[in-house]
Design a protein around this motif. Structure first.
Motif, short mmCIF file in Angstrom:
data_model
loop_
_atom_site.label_atom_id
_atom_site.label_comp_id
_atom_site.label_asym_id
_atom_site.label_seq_id
_atom_site.Cartn_x
_atom_site.Cartn_y
_atom_site.Cartn_z
N LEU B 6 11.70 -29.43 67.89
CA LEU B 6 11.63 -30.69 67.15
C LEU B 6 13.02 -31.30 67.00
O LEU B 6 13.17 -32.51 67.04
CB LEU B 6 11.01 -30.47 65.78
CG LEU B 6 9.47 -30.37 65.75
CD1 LEU B 6 8.99 -29.99 64.37
CD2 LEU B 6 8.84 -31.68 66.20
N THR B 9 13.76 -33.63 69.63
CA THR B 9 12.78 -34.69 69.85
C THR B 9 13.18 -35.92 69.03
O THR B 9 13.55 -35.80 67.87
CB THR B 9 11.39 -34.19 69.42
OG1 THR B 9 11.13 -32.95 70.08
CG2 THR B 9 10.31 -35.20 69.77
N THR B 11 13.47 -39.10 66.75
CA THR B 11 12.81 -39.55 65.52
C THR B 11 12.80 -41.08 65.46
O THR B 11 12.32 -41.65 64.48
CB THR B 11 13.54 -39.00 64.27
OG1 THR B 11 14.88 -39.47 64.30
CG2 THR B 11 13.52 -37.48 64.24
N GLY B 54 3.60 -34.04 57.79
CA GLY B 54 5.00 -34.46 57.87
C GLY B 54 5.76 -33.95 56.66
O GLY B 54 5.14 -33.58 55.65
N ALA B 58 8.09 -38.50 54.81
CA ALA B 58 7.94 -38.83 56.23
C ALA B 58 7.18 -40.14 56.41
O ALA B 58 7.14 -40.69 57.51
CB ALA B 58 7.24 -37.69 56.97
N TYR B 158 2.01 -35.56 63.63
CA TYR B 158 3.16 -35.08 62.88
C TYR B 158 4.16 -36.22 62.80
O TYR B 158 4.67 -36.69 63.82
CB TYR B 158 3.80 -33.86 63.55
CG TYR B 158 5.13 -33.49 62.91
CD1 TYR B 158 5.17 -32.99 61.61
CD2 TYR B 158 6.33 -33.69 63.59
CE1 TYR B 158 6.38 -32.68 60.99
CE2 TYR B 158 7.55 -33.39 62.98
CZ TYR B 158 7.57 -32.89 61.68
OH TYR B 158 8.76 -32.59 61.07
N HIS B 160 7.51 -37.46 62.42
CA HIS B 160 8.78 -36.78 62.68
C HIS B 160 9.96 -37.64 62.23
O HIS B 160 10.29 -38.63 62.86
CB HIS B 160 8.85 -36.50 64.20
CG HIS B 160 10.03 -35.69 64.62
ND1 HIS B 160 10.50 -34.61 63.90
CD2 HIS B 160 10.83 -35.79 65.72
CE1 HIS B 160 11.54 -34.09 64.53
NE2 HIS B 160 11.76 -34.79 65.63
N MET B 198 10.87 -26.65 60.29
CA MET B 198 10.79 -27.04 61.71
C MET B 198 10.28 -25.88 62.56
O MET B 198 9.44 -26.05 63.44
CB MET B 198 12.16 -27.49 62.23
CG MET B 198 12.65 -28.81 61.65
SD MET B 198 11.48 -30.20 61.81
CE MET B 198 10.91 -30.37 60.11
N TYR B 201 6.56 -25.49 61.95
CA TYR B 201 5.82 -26.58 62.63
C TYR B 201 5.75 -26.31 64.13
O TYR B 201 4.69 -26.46 64.75
CB TYR B 201 6.50 -27.93 62.38
CG TYR B 201 5.88 -28.72 61.23
CD1 TYR B 201 4.58 -29.22 61.34
CD2 TYR B 201 6.58 -28.97 60.06
CE1 TYR B 201 4.01 -29.95 60.29
CE2 TYR B 201 6.01 -29.69 59.01
CZ TYR B 201 4.73 -30.18 59.14
OH TYR B 201 4.16 -30.89 58.10
N GLU B 202 6.86 -25.91 64.71
CA GLU B 202 6.87 -25.63 66.15
C GLU B 202 5.88 -24.52 66.50
O GLU B 202 5.15 -24.61 67.49
CB GLU B 202 8.29 -25.24 66.61
CG GLU B 202 9.23 -26.44 66.68
CD GLU B 202 10.70 -26.05 66.65
OE1 GLU B 202 11.03 -24.85 66.76
OE2 GLU B 202 11.55 -26.98 66.51
N ILE B 215 3.41 -36.06 68.25
CA ILE B 215 4.65 -36.06 67.47
C ILE B 215 5.11 -37.51 67.43
O ILE B 215 5.43 -38.10 68.45
CB ILE B 215 5.74 -35.18 68.14
CG1 ILE B 215 5.17 -33.81 68.52
CG2 ILE B 215 6.96 -35.06 67.24
CD1 ILE B 215 4.64 -33.00 67.37
#
Lengths: 254, 254
Positions: B6, B9, B11, B54, B58, B158, B160, B198, B201-202, B215
């Motif tokens: 994440l 990744t 945002t 989230g 979020a 999710y 992010h 994180m 979540y992963e 995501i």
């Protein structure tokens, strides 16, 4: 189940069993059950789900009254599953069932259950075999969920009567004013599908073994009640429950 | 998910995306969504479950208001899952969740969900890894149940955001009188556990794939709303739904 075919499985007590002696023993077992249920409630670590299935007039209502009706109603819940409503049909078949799964400390009785969705529905060919087997798998997984994630112990009882005994009881419903409210014309139609029902029950016992089935000879109420009460008593006893003693602040956990 | 981590990744929207143009396109998509939701309700063959997860701040509430708040509330339900009550804790963790699974024809939004039971609980080590993996398996099976036995389509989002954006939003909650009601001292404590969250979540994205995760880069609300609305629109469109036409007696079936 002792034998593979329900048609070859006894619906009556072994010949040597004495009715009065069995009834006397039941009184003691019910007293034990009462104590064990209190302990289950006090400890609140486990729960018990009791599924009762059987053909019409197999004696489900009487069993519930005479065995579970003796326990403290504060910790014992009964749910009767009838034909699903429109709202229930708009959800997966386990939705209305899951809503009644027991909380820790409780005994929940199902008078009919999730199994109707692979019995009456199959006999009348409202669902095909593929759907039926998918439902069986879903039922097994759901029962596993309760066992694994809520310490729920599940006992399933099939009240096994003979077609002759069923006929006698259905006829009695017509004659006896106190039983006429139970009379349903359709019961006679369903009775004609006896062999189909037996086949579907046998298939269900074969494939739905996430929790044990007890096939209860049920032509005689005294024997039926004894077998069920004893099975429940033994299951609760095996949990080795303890009264939790004094709870002090800070000791509790989520 | 494009990347495994994440932290790697985005945002934020791709640089070339134009905010105003995207907002204009969202207006059209919401109009399409409104029509598709009406069709879903009219046809009543499918249902849609939308899971929103989230970190704190979020933008879950805002998403629900700005995207789903535009649809007919008669067919759109929102359930916010908070910390479980004592009664909920006395059942398996999916019990309170299953109660809110959507009926055919409905869109159900989960603001937080079953996934909290393998996120916050794991970060704080209230459950061990073995329990967590058993829960993940149970979640997959439950989502499969809804798909297979109630034509429920499940979308999981999710939202992010970056830790910096979260910090900015939490601080805003202190300053802005219209947002102070959302302020919770504990949010800052939780924010310090960012990396642990994180990681959990992963792990959840890796193991809970019975239904797809999206995501959603969520630092900019306009982009977040566009991505979610588009994904829901595409899912509903792919169902090839039809208005059922005139229903006549005897045509309906269970």
């Amino acid at each position: 189940m002792g034998k593979n075919k329900l048609g070859e499985t006894d619906t009556r007590a072994p010949k040597e069993w004495d009715k009065q002696e069995t009834k006397n023993r039941l009184v003691d077992i019910l007293a034990e059950l009462d104590e064990l249920q209190n302990l289950l409630y006090a400890e609140s670590k486990h729960s018990l789900l009791i599924v009762i299935q059987g053909m019409d007039a197999a004696g489900k209502d009487g069993l519930i009254r005479n065995v579970f009706g003796r326990l403290n109603p504060q910790g014992v819940l009964v749910t009767s599953f009838k034909a699903p409503t429109a709202v229930e049909l708009a959800h997966d078949f386990l939705w209305r069932i899951h809503a009644h799964s027991p909380a820790k400390g409780y005994i929940q009785i199902f008078n009919r259950s999730q199994y109707e969705d692979i019995l009456v529905t199959r006999v009348h060919k409202w669902i095909d075999d593929d759907t039926a087997y998918k439902r069986m798998k879903a039922i097994n997984r759901w029962e596993h969920l309760l066992k694994e994630h809520n310490s729920t112990h599940i006992l399933k009882f099939y009240l096994h009567i003979s077609p002759d005994e069923q006929r006698r009881r259905l006829d009695e419903r017509i004659k006896n004013p106190a039983k006429q409210w139970k009379y349903n014309e359709d019961d006679y139609k369903e009775a004609r599908l006896w062999d189909d029902y037996m086949e579907m029950y046998e298939d269900c016992f074969r494939h739905c073994n996430e929790a044990p089935w007890t096939i209860v000879p049920a032509d005689q109420n005294w024997y039926k009640e004894y077998i069920v009460a004893t099975t429940v008593r033994d299951t609760l006893k095996a949990l080795n429950m303890q009264y939790p003693g004094l709870k002090r602040k800070g000791q509790e956990q989520a």
